[in-house]
Design an enzyme around this catalytic site. Structure first.
Site, mmCIF file in Angstrom:
data_model
loop_
_atom_site.group_PDB
_atom_site.id
_atom_site.type_symbol
_atom_site.label_atom_id
_atom_site.label_comp_id
_atom_site.label_asym_id
_atom_site.label_seq_id
_atom_site.Cartn_x
_atom_site.Cartn_y
_atom_site.Cartn_z
ATOM 1 N N ARG A 13 0.822 -1.210 0.000
ATOM 2 C CA ARG A 13 0.000 0.000 0.000
ATOM 3 C C ARG A 13 0.866 1.274 0.000
ATOM 4 O O ARG A 13 0.345 2.381 0.159
ATOM 5 C CB ARG A 13 -0.929 -0.023 1.214
ATOM 6 C CG ARG A 13 -2.035 1.006 1.136
ATOM 7 C CD ARG A 13 -3.016 0.946 2.291
ATOM 8 N NE ARG A 13 -3.893 2.092 2.227
ATOM 9 C CZ ARG A 13 -4.949 2.193 1.438
ATOM 10 N NH1 ARG A 13 -5.273 1.182 0.639
ATOM 11 N NH2 ARG A 13 -5.685 3.292 1.410
ATOM 12 N N THR A 25 -5.635 13.460 3.741
ATOM 13 C CA THR A 25 -7.012 13.202 3.327
ATOM 14 C C THR A 25 -7.736 12.290 4.304
ATOM 15 O O THR A 25 -7.388 11.122 4.459
ATOM 16 C CB THR A 25 -7.038 12.553 1.925
ATOM 17 O OG1 THR A 25 -6.325 13.381 1.013
ATOM 18 C CG2 THR A 25 -8.464 12.373 1.442
ATOM 19 N N HIS A 188 -8.930 7.697 7.829
ATOM 20 C CA HIS A 188 -7.868 8.361 7.072
ATOM 21 C C HIS A 188 -7.641 7.570 5.786
ATOM 22 O O HIS A 188 -7.438 6.353 5.827
ATOM 23 C CB HIS A 188 -6.578 8.419 7.897
ATOM 24 C CG HIS A 188 -5.623 9.476 7.432
ATOM 25 N ND1 HIS A 188 -5.077 9.479 6.170
ATOM 26 C CD2 HIS A 188 -5.130 10.582 8.062
ATOM 27 C CE1 HIS A 188 -4.275 10.526 6.033
ATOM 28 N NE2 HIS A 188 -4.295 11.213 7.170
ATOM 29 N N HIS A 189 -7.670 8.283 4.665
ATOM 30 C CA HIS A 189 -7.567 7.614 3.367
ATOM 31 C C HIS A 189 -6.202 6.957 3.150
ATOM 32 O O HIS A 189 -6.048 6.082 2.285
ATOM 33 C CB HIS A 189 -7.835 8.630 2.246
ATOM 34 C CG HIS A 189 -8.452 8.044 1.027
ATOM 35 N ND1 HIS A 189 -8.430 6.693 0.738
ATOM 36 C CD2 HIS A 189 -9.119 8.628 -0.012
ATOM 37 C CE1 HIS A 189 -9.055 6.473 -0.405
ATOM 38 N NE2 HIS A 189 -9.472 7.627 -0.886
ATOM 39 N N ALA A 190 -5.212 7.343 3.952
ATOM 40 C CA ALA A 190 -3.891 6.722 3.825
ATOM 41 C C ALA A 190 -3.937 5.232 4.132
ATOM 42 O O ALA A 190 -3.133 4.450 3.611
ATOM 43 C CB ALA A 190 -2.892 7.412 4.748
#
Length: 209
Positions: A13, A25, A188-190
């Site tokens: 990822r 983000t 959290h989009h991370a």
């Protein structure tokens, strides 16, 4: 609790994490969940709704590594073996709230008893964090039982370091002979994509049915 460090260089990822981590983000999705059967069950057994929801939330989180992925106090990226709930409790006299954590347990009965014991000890302390020390591996859960809503968003200005989910439940309401609950999940989009949010919502709905 064990924190397992992720090697970012070999993580599949890596590209997504770096992109959304640098963008800072986060996003929130609110779903209307059917809690008709859950309400009936806890009423028949004499339980309270809030701890039942907390237990179900933590059950989903502890089944899925993606929801336990974060950055520890030493600045390392990784995931905890399990998370403990850090939940809010309202003080009617002061109109303030306290954040209390209770150790999670696969058994709802054992968790419920621990929850009630912690409530007796700490709910009237009039402190923001009355039960100390607070372990690192906690997930924030709260409830706004005075209002139902269709969306909710909580912004944290922490330079993207907080990666764990944030759950803020709304007031349940009746519609078409069923009982529904506004359930916002902020991530959290991370570390979490739309797929993972869908996974959380579907698993949670299945648990409370």
């Amino acid at each position: 609790m064990t924190f397992n460090i992720i090697n970012l260089e070999t993580w599949d990822r890596k590209e997504y994490f770096n992109h959304y981590f640098n963008q800072q983000t986060t996003y929130s999705v609110t779903k209307e969940l059917d809690i008709t059967l859950l309400k009936s069950m806890i009423k028949n057994k004499g339980y309270e709704l809030y701890p039942a929801l907390i237990h179900a939330i933590v059950s989903v989180i502890n089944r899925n590594k993606v929801f336990r992925t974060g950055i520890n106090s030493e600045g390392n990226l990784g995931y905890w073996d399990k998370l403990e709930p850090l939940y809010t409790v309202f003080n009617k006299e002061t109109e303030n709230f306290s954040n209390i954590w209770t150790e999670s347990n696969a058994s709802f009965t054992l968790f419920y008893n621990s929850y009630k014991n912690d409530l007796i000890k700490y709910k009237d302390k009039n402190e923001m964090f009355p039960k100390k020390p607070i372990p690192e591996n906690t997930v924030p859960i709260s409830m706004i039982p005075w209002i139902d809503f269709s969306s909710f968003n909580l912004n944290i200005g922490n330079n993207s370091r907080f990666l764990l989910p944030i759950i803020t439940i709304g007031k349940f309401y009746s519609k078409d002979d069923k009982i529904y609950l506004p359930f916002p999940l902020q991530v959290h989009h991370a570390v979490c994509d739309g797929y993972h949010v869908s996974l959380f919502m579907n698993e949670f709905q299945n648990i409370i049915r």
